[in-house]
Scaffold this motif. Structure first.
Motif, mmCIF file in Angstrom:
data_model
loop_
_atom_site.group_PDB
_atom_site.id
_atom_site.type_symbol
_atom_site.label_atom_id
_atom_site.label_comp_id
_atom_site.label_asym_id
_atom_site.label_seq_id
_atom_site.Cartn_x
_atom_site.Cartn_y
_atom_site.Cartn_z
ATOM 1 N N ASP A 275 27.462 23.614 35.475
ATOM 2 C CA ASP A 275 28.172 22.519 34.846
ATOM 3 C C ASP A 275 28.295 21.347 35.806
ATOM 4 O O ASP A 275 28.034 21.461 37.006
ATOM 5 C CB ASP A 275 29.557 22.983 34.374
ATOM 6 C CG ASP A 275 30.409 23.473 35.533
ATOM 7 O OD1 ASP A 275 30.870 22.635 36.322
ATOM 8 O OD2 ASP A 275 30.591 24.699 35.643
ATOM 9 N N VAL A 276 28.684 20.202 35.254
ATOM 10 C CA VAL A 276 28.729 18.958 36.037
ATOM 11 C C VAL A 276 29.697 19.075 37.209
ATOM 12 O O VAL A 276 29.417 18.593 38.310
ATOM 13 C CB VAL A 276 29.119 17.780 35.126
ATOM 14 C CG1 VAL A 276 29.291 16.511 35.946
ATOM 15 C CG2 VAL A 276 28.070 17.583 34.037
ATOM 16 N N GLY A 277 30.826 19.747 37.002
ATOM 17 C CA GLY A 277 31.822 19.870 38.056
ATOM 18 C C GLY A 277 31.296 20.593 39.288
ATOM 19 O O GLY A 277 31.501 20.152 40.420
ATOM 20 N N THR A 278 30.591 21.712 39.071
ATOM 21 C CA THR A 278 30.068 22.463 40.214
ATOM 22 C C THR A 278 28.937 21.709 40.898
ATOM 23 O O THR A 278 28.764 21.809 42.118
ATOM 24 C CB THR A 278 29.571 23.851 39.776
ATOM 25 O OG1 THR A 278 28.590 23.701 38.731
ATOM 26 C CG2 THR A 278 30.706 24.706 39.279
ATOM 27 N N GLN A 279 28.154 20.942 40.125
ATOM 28 C CA GLN A 279 27.100 20.140 40.743
ATOM 29 C C GLN A 279 27.689 19.095 41.681
ATOM 30 O O GLN A 279 27.206 18.913 42.808
ATOM 31 C CB GLN A 279 26.247 19.464 39.678
ATOM 32 C CG GLN A 279 25.252 20.404 39.006
ATOM 33 C CD GLN A 279 24.282 19.653 38.123
ATOM 34 O OE1 GLN A 279 23.866 18.544 38.449
ATOM 35 N NE2 GLN A 279 23.914 20.259 37.003
ATOM 36 N N TRP A 280 28.735 18.413 41.235
ATOM 37 C CA TRP A 280 29.345 17.400 42.087
ATOM 38 C C TRP A 280 30.011 18.038 43.306
ATOM 39 O O TRP A 280 30.067 17.442 44.386
ATOM 40 C CB TRP A 280 30.356 16.578 41.295
ATOM 41 C CG TRP A 280 29.687 15.501 40.493
ATOM 42 C CD1 TRP A 280 29.471 15.482 39.149
ATOM 43 C CD2 TRP A 280 29.118 14.290 40.999
ATOM 44 N NE1 TRP A 280 28.796 14.342 38.784
ATOM 45 C CE2 TRP A 280 28.568 13.596 39.894
ATOM 46 C CE3 TRP A 280 28.997 13.731 42.275
ATOM 47 C CZ2 TRP A 280 27.923 12.372 40.035
ATOM 48 C CZ3 TRP A 280 28.361 12.514 42.421
ATOM 49 C CH2 TRP A 280 27.836 11.852 41.306
ATOM 50 N N MET A 281 30.508 19.250 43.136
ATOM 51 C CA MET A 281 31.051 19.980 44.282
ATOM 52 C C MET A 281 29.944 20.264 45.295
ATOM 53 O O MET A 281 30.134 20.155 46.506
ATOM 54 C CB MET A 281 31.678 21.296 43.803
ATOM 55 C CG MET A 281 32.401 22.089 44.883
ATOM 56 S SD MET A 281 33.406 23.429 44.185
ATOM 57 C CE MET A 281 32.137 24.397 43.359
ATOM 58 N N VAL B 104 23.258 23.406 43.053
ATOM 59 C CA VAL B 104 22.330 22.302 42.822
ATOM 60 C C VAL B 104 20.927 22.777 43.160
ATOM 61 O O VAL B 104 20.745 23.765 43.876
ATOM 62 C CB VAL B 104 22.686 21.063 43.675
ATOM 63 C CG1 VAL B 104 24.087 20.573 43.378
ATOM 64 C CG2 VAL B 104 22.526 21.361 45.163
ATOM 65 N N THR B 105 19.928 22.085 42.646
ATOM 66 C CA THR B 105 18.549 22.439 42.957
ATOM 67 C C THR B 105 18.188 21.963 44.365
ATOM 68 O O THR B 105 18.883 21.131 44.960
ATOM 69 C CB THR B 105 17.580 21.793 41.957
ATOM 70 O OG1 THR B 105 17.607 20.368 42.137
ATOM 71 C CG2 THR B 105 17.959 22.132 40.521
ATOM 72 N N SER B 106 17.094 22.493 44.881
ATOM 73 C CA SER B 106 16.646 22.061 46.203
ATOM 74 C C SER B 106 16.281 20.580 46.193
ATOM 75 O O SER B 106 16.489 19.873 47.186
ATOM 76 C CB SER B 106 15.442 22.898 46.655
ATOM 77 O OG SER B 106 14.380 22.799 45.727
ATOM 78 N N GLY B 107 15.753 20.092 45.086
ATOM 79 C CA GLY B 107 15.438 18.671 44.976
ATOM 80 C C GLY B 107 16.677 17.802 45.016
ATOM 81 O O GLY B 107 16.709 16.764 45.675
ATOM 82 N N GLN B 108 17.720 18.223 44.289
ATOM 83 C CA GLN B 108 18.972 17.470 44.309
ATOM 84 C C GLN B 108 19.575 17.463 45.711
ATOM 85 O O GLN B 108 20.111 16.443 46.170
ATOM 86 C CB GLN B 108 19.945 18.084 43.309
ATOM 87 C CG GLN B 108 19.542 17.869 41.859
ATOM 88 C CD GLN B 108 20.353 18.706 40.892
ATOM 89 O OE1 GLN B 108 20.860 19.773 41.251
ATOM 90 N NE2 GLN B 108 20.475 18.242 39.669
ATOM 91 N N ALA B 109 19.494 18.603 46.406
ATOM 92 C CA ALA B 109 20.021 18.669 47.770
ATOM 93 C C ALA B 109 19.271 17.702 48.677
ATOM 94 O O ALA B 109 19.868 16.993 49.492
ATOM 95 C CB ALA B 109 19.896 20.096 48.304
ATOM 96 N N ALA B 110 17.959 17.636 48.505
ATOM 97 C CA ALA B 110 17.144 16.774 49.351
ATOM 98 C C ALA B 110 17.459 15.301 49.143
ATOM 99 O O ALA B 110 17.410 14.505 50.081
ATOM 100 C CB ALA B 110 15.663 17.030 49.087
ATOM 101 N N ILE B 111 17.785 14.928 47.908
ATOM 102 C CA ILE B 111 18.139 13.533 47.637
ATOM 103 C C ILE B 111 19.363 13.124 48.445
ATOM 104 O O ILE B 111 19.398 12.074 49.083
ATOM 105 C CB ILE B 111 18.434 13.310 46.141
ATOM 106 C CG1 ILE B 111 17.201 13.608 45.295
ATOM 107 C CG2 ILE B 111 18.893 11.884 45.880
ATOM 108 C CD1 ILE B 111 17.491 13.624 43.804
ATOM 109 N N VAL B 112 20.397 13.971 48.417
ATOM 110 C CA VAL B 112 21.640 13.642 49.117
ATOM 111 C C VAL B 112 21.405 13.615 50.624
ATOM 112 O O VAL B 112 21.914 12.729 51.330
ATOM 113 C CB VAL B 112 22.736 14.659 48.750
ATOM 114 C CG1 VAL B 112 24.048 14.302 49.447
ATOM 115 C CG2 VAL B 112 22.940 14.704 47.238
ATOM 116 N N ILE B 113 20.619 14.549 51.131
ATOM 117 C CA ILE B 113 20.355 14.611 52.568
ATOM 118 C C ILE B 113 19.586 13.380 53.042
ATOM 119 O O ILE B 113 19.622 13.021 54.222
ATOM 120 C CB ILE B 113 19.590 15.901 52.911
ATOM 121 C CG1 ILE B 113 20.484 17.118 52.638
ATOM 122 C CG2 ILE B 113 19.154 15.928 54.373
ATOM 123 C CD1 ILE B 113 19.772 18.447 52.772
ATOM 124 N N ALA B 114 18.907 12.697 52.124
ATOM 125 C CA ALA B 114 18.153 11.497 52.499
ATOM 126 C C ALA B 114 19.055 10.384 53.026
ATOM 127 O O ALA B 114 18.560 9.387 53.563
ATOM 128 C CB ALA B 114 17.343 10.986 51.314
#
Length: 313
Positions: A155-161, A95-105
């Protein structure tokens, strides 16, 4: 452990470290992963930082604590730095650093739910609750207008992982922080407790790196300069400055308030990307930054008010 009294200027500097400096480490992780596998990156980061702190402890002739304190620090260090930050480093492969930051929020809400001894303080204060909700709304608004945050890296699967790993890591981080905050004896120097935590996390990360076969694949002579730069940035700014600021802050301010850094860090991460790699900022993101900062101000307003009243008296 009861919250300690501390100079307001020192608290402000510590908040600046966890708000701003930690926001830049998302990009440093990306650079580090260009030459090091994730668990090895974490192991090197923590062990180098721990050795530097150990040398400083010897220079300052700090007294080493007893076994019970060492055990508490080791457990919290493994939870926070291996289960928390280590999982984020692993997830940033997918995932991108931005996507990681969203979840960590989600971290402040987990602190709010897990820190039961402060429920009355949290849920009875309209500023804290309103600020947390506004800050989270700002994060959603910020990345709702960000192309960089939604750009797929696989792919979507690895992103959700990756998302799942970050969520699990956030739970570990909250558990480790509350374990240390609740069990460490008063008077233990922050530099000593952080040194033990980093050593424990470095050893654990090294074992995970070995078990996963990372040490057999690495060729240090082939590691690019940008990966080394990312590693040393993480050591100095991530593990020494920002991490020590965080572990100290949770002894002088409620953990749920300290964890509001997860609202500001994504903004800093995208701003750094804008400055260094020319990522574009839209008007929605600019509005969202104002919303996020408003949320942070509201969550800390009771502390500002108390400090002001103390100064008047």
């Amino acid at each position: 452990m009861a919250e300690r009294k501390a100079p307001q200027w020192l608290i402000v500097l510590a908040f600046m470290a966890v708000y701003i400096v930690w926001g830049t480490t998302y990009l440093a992780v990306i650079y580090g992963l260009r030459g090091f596998p994730p668990f090895m990156l974490s192991a090197l980061r923590y062990l180098i930082a721990a050795l530097l702190l150990l040398v400083w402890c010897f220079i300052k002739k700090e007294q080493w604590p007893g076994w019970q304190t060492v055990r508490t620090c080791a457990i919290s260090g493994v939870f926070m730095l291996v289960g928390g930050s280590g999982m984020v480093a692993w997830a940033e492969q997918y995932v991108t650093s931005g996507q990681a930051a969203i979840v960590i929020a989600a971290e402040p809400f987990l602190f709010l739910l897990a820190d039961r001894k402060r429920w009355r303080q949290y849920f009875s204060n309209r500023f804290i609750i309103t600020g947390l909700l506004i800050g989270f709304a700002g994060i959603v608004l910020f990345f709702g207008g960000s192309d960089a945050a939604s750009a797929p890296t696989g792919d979507v699967g690895t992103q959700w992982m990756g998302y799942a790993a970050i969520l699990i890591g956030t739970v570990f981080w909250v558990g480790g922080a509350l374990h240390a905050e609740g069990r460490l004896e008063k008077g233990i120097p922050n530099i000593v407790s952080s040194c033990i935590q980093l050593f424990a996390a470095g050893i654990c990360s090294s074992l995970l790196s070995g078990v996963s076969g990372e040490w057999g694949r690495i060729r240090f002579a082939e590691v690019p300069a940008e990966a080394w730069a990312g590693l040393f940035y993480l050591v100095i700014f991530g593990s020494l400055i920002a991490y020590m600021a965080f572990t100290w802050l949770i002894t002088v301010r409620p953990p749920a308030l300290v964890s509001t850094h997860t609202y500001v860090n994504p903004v800093v991460a995208v701003l750094v990307g804008w400055v260094f790699v020319n990522e574009q900022l839209g008007w929605m993101q600019l509005v969202a930054m104002v919303v996020i900062l408003l949320g942070v101000l509201l969550t800390n307003f009771p502390s500002y008010k108390l400090s002001f009243n103390q100064q008047r008296t």
